[in-house]
Design an enzyme around this catalytic site. Structure first.
Site, PDB file in Angstrom:
ATOM      1  N   ALA A  62       0.608  -0.826  -0.289  1.00 53.41           N
ATOM      2  CA  ALA A  62       0.406  -0.036  -0.187  1.00 53.41           C
ATOM      3  C   ALA A  62       0.864   1.399   0.191  1.00 53.41           C
ATOM      4  O   ALA A  62       1.422   1.948   0.709  1.00 53.41           O
ATOM      5  CB  ALA A  62      -1.252   0.235   1.480  1.00 53.41           C
ATOM      6  N   HIS A 181      -6.533   0.838  -3.837  1.00 56.58           N
ATOM      7  CA  HIS A 181      -6.811   0.022  -2.284  1.00 56.58           C
ATOM      8  C   HIS A 181      -7.984   0.355  -2.024  1.00 56.58           C
ATOM      9  O   HIS A 181      -8.364   1.410  -1.585  1.00 56.58           O
ATOM     10  CB  HIS A 181      -5.984   0.618  -1.649  1.00 56.58           C
ATOM     11  CG  HIS A 181      -5.983  -0.662  -0.325  1.00 56.58           C
ATOM     12  ND1 HIS A 181      -6.528  -1.808  -0.094  1.00 56.58           N
ATOM     13  CD2 HIS A 181      -4.545  -0.975   0.641  1.00 56.58           C
ATOM     14  CE1 HIS A 181      -6.254  -1.807   0.893  1.00 56.58           C
ATOM     15  NE2 HIS A 181      -5.419  -1.984   1.281  1.00 56.58           N
ATOM     16  N   HIS A 184      -9.909  -4.093   3.042  1.00 52.39           N
ATOM     17  CA  HIS A 184      -9.213  -4.069   4.873  1.00 52.39           C
ATOM     18  C   HIS A 184      -9.602  -2.574   5.052  1.00 52.39           C
ATOM     19  O   HIS A 184      -8.883  -2.617   6.482  1.00 52.39           O
ATOM     20  CB  HIS A 184      -8.116  -3.808   4.439  1.00 52.39           C
ATOM     21  CG  HIS A 184      -7.557  -5.422   3.616  1.00 52.39           C
ATOM     22  ND1 HIS A 184      -6.047  -5.232   3.200  1.00 52.39           N
ATOM     23  CD2 HIS A 184      -8.331  -6.400   3.222  1.00 52.39           C
ATOM     24  CE1 HIS A 184      -6.339  -6.836   1.964  1.00 52.39           C
ATOM     25  NE2 HIS A 184      -7.451  -6.926   2.422  1.00 52.39           N
ATOM     26  N   TYR A 186      -9.500   0.009   4.940  1.00 54.02           N
ATOM     27  CA  TYR A 186      -8.722   1.916   4.124  1.00 54.02           C
ATOM     28  C   TYR A 186     -10.086   3.042   4.287  1.00 54.02           C
ATOM     29  O   TYR A 186     -11.521   2.304   3.976  1.00 54.02           O
ATOM     30  CB  TYR A 186      -7.514   1.391   4.197  1.00 54.02           C
ATOM     31  CG  TYR A 186      -6.236   0.635   4.848  1.00 54.02           C
ATOM     32  CD1 TYR A 186      -6.158   1.042   6.028  1.00 54.02           C
ATOM     33  CD2 TYR A 186      -6.273  -0.769   4.381  1.00 54.02           C
ATOM     34  CE1 TYR A 186      -5.391   0.164   6.913  1.00 54.02           C
ATOM     35  CE2 TYR A 186      -5.303  -1.795   5.392  1.00 54.02           C
ATOM     36  CZ  TYR A 186      -4.761  -0.779   6.568  1.00 54.02           C
ATOM     37  OH  TYR A 186      -4.450  -1.694   6.947  1.00 54.02           O
ATOM     38  N   ARG A 335       1.569 -14.144   1.973  1.00 54.75           N
ATOM     39  CA  ARG A 335       2.404 -14.436   3.075  1.00 54.75           C
ATOM     40  C   ARG A 335       3.278 -15.953   2.403  1.00 54.75           C
ATOM     41  O   ARG A 335       4.462 -16.648   2.791  1.00 54.75           O
ATOM     42  CB  ARG A 335       1.779 -15.371   4.372  1.00 54.75           C
ATOM     43  CG  ARG A 335       1.079 -14.360   5.461  1.00 54.75           C
ATOM     44  CD  ARG A 335       0.331 -14.602   6.246  1.00 54.75           C
ATOM     45  NE  ARG A 335      -1.471 -15.037   5.010  1.00 54.75           N
ATOM     46  CZ  ARG A 335      -2.023 -15.662   5.918  1.00 54.75           C
ATOM     47  NH1 ARG A 335      -2.061 -15.123   7.254  1.00 54.75           N
ATOM     48  NH2 ARG A 335      -3.254 -15.378   4.721  1.00 54.75           N
TER      49      ARG A 335
HETATM   50  C1  LIG Z   1       3.492  -8.613   5.800  1.00 48.21           C
HETATM   51  C2  LIG Z   1       1.702  -7.807   5.090  1.00 48.21           C
HETATM   52  C3  LIG Z   1       1.663  -7.212   4.986  1.00 48.21           C
HETATM   53  C4  LIG Z   1       0.120  -6.732   3.967  1.00 48.21           C
HETATM   54  N1  LIG Z   1       0.086  -5.039   3.718  1.00 48.21           N
HETATM   55  C5  LIG Z   1      -1.180  -5.246   2.904  1.00 48.21           C
HETATM   56  C6  LIG Z   1      -1.185  -4.021   1.802  1.00 48.21           C
HETATM   57  O1  LIG Z   1       0.052  -2.969   1.434  1.00 48.21           O
HETATM   58  N2  LIG Z   1      -2.041  -4.277   1.247  1.00 48.21           N
HETATM   59  C7  LIG Z   1      -3.396  -4.545   1.259  1.00 48.21           C
HETATM   60  O2  LIG Z   1      -4.131  -4.685   0.339  1.00 48.21           O
HETATM   61  N3  LIG Z   1      -3.161  -6.195   1.960  1.00 48.21           N
HETATM   62  C8  LIG Z   1      -1.819  -6.414   2.619  1.00 48.21           C
HETATM   63  N4  LIG Z   1      -2.200  -7.449   3.059  1.00 48.21           N
HETATM   64  C9  LIG Z   1      -2.903  -8.666   2.977  1.00 48.21           C
HETATM   65  C10 LIG Z   1      -2.370  -9.494   1.587  1.00 48.21           C
HETATM   66  O3  LIG Z   1      -2.040  -8.734   0.244  1.00 48.21           O
HETATM   67  C11 LIG Z   1      -3.300 -10.568   1.443  1.00 48.21           C
HETATM   68  O4  LIG Z   1      -3.987  -9.677   1.220  1.00 48.21           O
HETATM   69  C12 LIG Z   1      -3.441 -11.518   2.701  1.00 48.21           C
HETATM   70  O5  LIG Z   1      -1.565 -11.772   3.462  1.00 48.21           O
HETATM   71  C13 LIG Z   1      -4.008 -12.415   2.679  1.00 48.21           C
HETATM   72  O6  LIG Z   1      -3.037 -13.513   1.433  1.00 48.21           O
HETATM   73  P1  LIG Z   1      -2.958 -14.826   2.509  1.00 48.21           P
HETATM   74  O7  LIG Z   1      -3.012 -16.040   2.750  1.00 48.21           O
HETATM   75  O8  LIG Z   1      -1.431 -15.097   0.769  1.00 48.21           O
HETATM   76  O9  LIG Z   1      -1.129 -14.158   2.811  1.00 48.21           O
HETATM   77  C14 LIG Z   1      -0.547  -8.043   4.095  1.00 48.21           C
HETATM   78  C15 LIG Z   1      -0.580  -8.724   4.408  1.00 48.21           C
HETATM   79  C16 LIG Z   1       0.791  -9.214   4.898  1.00 48.21           C
HETATM   80  C17 LIG Z   1       0.530 -10.784   5.496  1.00 48.21           C
END
Ligand SMILES: Cc1cc2nc3c(=O)[nH]c(=O)nc-3n(C[C@H](O)[C@H](O)[C@H](O)COP(=O)(O)O)c2cc1C
Length: 365
Positions: A62, A181, A184, A186, A335
């Site tokens: 983001a 974005h 979540h 925001y 992740r």
């Molecule tokens: C360390 C971390 C930082 C994240 N930062 C953002 C972000 O900047 N913008 C966003 O839309 N989602 C963010 N997320 C959510 C991820 O984009 C993703 O939607 C979420 O981790 C679920 O996917 P996963 O199960 O593959 O991790 C973040 C997740 C993690 C783990």
């Protein structure tokens, strides 16, 4: 042959495969001074490693359109030319690997000014480079969060202008995809949901009013984004309030997501990145492998807007099936790509997909 490793074309942009990196904050840019919000060697190495690893599209974390739009004081920003120069180095490398460089443009609204997760993630004040956030309504996100300043209509116009300027700078920085974005909880998500938006003017109340900011931002981004390149929108398909709660507390719903998806497409969005949650700290969310895929699938089935699925997608066969069963056009991994930067290379081997390996690594093929 693997569907996951088939190229995917949006407008004139060919994305080499359907394995994409989800945006992930790294919380480690300088919080103030001349390097505020500027990408560091960490951001370069972090994003470059996934490009080397075969990921088709790499989305930045983001990236804030204005200083007060940062989730944490250590977020990346894209409101000045120093920030653009550092990002250009990253996009050049990503593109040099044959991957596509995307940026997530963001404003955190009432969830701004928080500490990095490893410092507890709580709101921070001026003593830790923090500030009082803005929001559609003066409603704190949770206990212990400050009451945000309610944005005036002029303040909202300024936010839209900031997104337009950020998109202009993102083109200059060499990005090929802009993702707005809207998820979540925001700022844009706060406007969408009646849970966080209690306004009584033209930005609150009806579906049309709550979605006004999202569509104005998309219009502003589209005004400056090249016609041949795609714009994505990330949405939380549901706040997980009405779906799960017997007392029917108001929240944004999957029905509204489908309705908005069609409008977003009419305003020039090319793909919906379908996530969920984040706007209501006490919502009950049932997670599990691919738990958000049904929301993406529904948008894909009920509209003509392409979708990407995200959330606990970790296995090559699981990802392949999401594509072959037509549930999504691409998958985003978060992740799992932190654990395995070369996940795409390993998945291509397992699935028999075609993927370019950098020459430097040919002896390991
Ligand atoms: C360390 C971390 C930082 C994240 N930062 C953002 C972000 O900047 N913008 C966003 O839309 N989602 C963010 N997320 C959510 C991820 O984009 C993703 O939607 C979420 O981790 C679920 O996917 P996963 O199960 O593959 O991790 C973040 C997740 C993690 C783990």
């Amino acid at each position: 042959m693997s569907a996951l490793f088939e190229p995917y074309t949006l407008r004139s942009l060919v994305i080499p495969n359907r394995v994409w990196m989800a945006p992930m904050c790294q919380y480690c840019a300088a919080p103030d001074g001349p390097e505020q919000g500027v990408a560091t060697d960490w951001h370069f190495a972090h994003l470059a490693a996934r490009a080397i690893g075969g990921t088709g599209l790499i989305l930045t974390e983001a990236t804030a359109v204005s200083p007060e739009g940062r989730i944490s004081p250590g977020d990346l920003g894209i409101w000045n030319d120093t920030q653009v120069a550092a990002l250009r180095r990253i996009t050049a490398f990503i593109k040099g690997q044959g991957a596509v460089a995307g940026i997530q443009l963001a404003h955190a609204g009432r969830k701004a000014s928080t500490a990095a997760p490893w410092l507890g993630g709580a709101p921070v004040g001026p003593e830790a480079h923090g500030w009082t956030p803005v929001a559609p309504s003066p409603l704190p996100f949770d206990d212990g969060h400050p009451v945000p300043h309610e944005l005036t209509v002029d303040g909202i116009r300024d936010v839209v202008d900031r997104f337009r300027e950020a998109a202009r700078r993102a083109v200059d920085a060499g990005f090929q995809v802009a993702e707005v974005h809207g998820a979540h909880g925001y700022l844009i998500g706060q406007f969408l949901s009646p849970h966080s938006n209690h306004r009584t003017d033209e930005y609150g109340g009806s579906f049309e009013n709550r979605t006004r900011l999202a569509l104005e931002v998309v219009d502003a981004v589209r005004e400056v984004w090249p016609q041949e390149l795609p714009v994505f929108f990330r949405i939380s398909a549901t706040d997980w309030l009405t779906e799960n709660d017997e007392d029917d507390r108001e929240g944004w719903t999957a029905d509204e997501t489908v309705r908005l998806a069609a409008l977003l497409q009419a305003h020039g969005v090319d793909l919906l990145d379908v996530s969920s949650g984040g706007n209501a700290p006490r919502a009950r969310i049932e997670t599990g492998p691919g738990y958000q895929v049904p929301f993406a699938e529904r948008v894909r089935a009920e509209t003509t807007l392409p979708v990407a699925a995200v959330g606990l997608i970790t296995e090559p066969q699981q990802a392949e099936k999401i594509i072959t069963e037509g549930r999504a056009d691409a998958v985003l991994l978060g992740r799992e790509l932190l654990r395995s930067p070369s996940w795409a290379q390993a998945a291509a081997r397992e699935l028999g997909g075609e993927l370019r390996t950098p020459e430097q690594y040919h002896r390991a093929v």
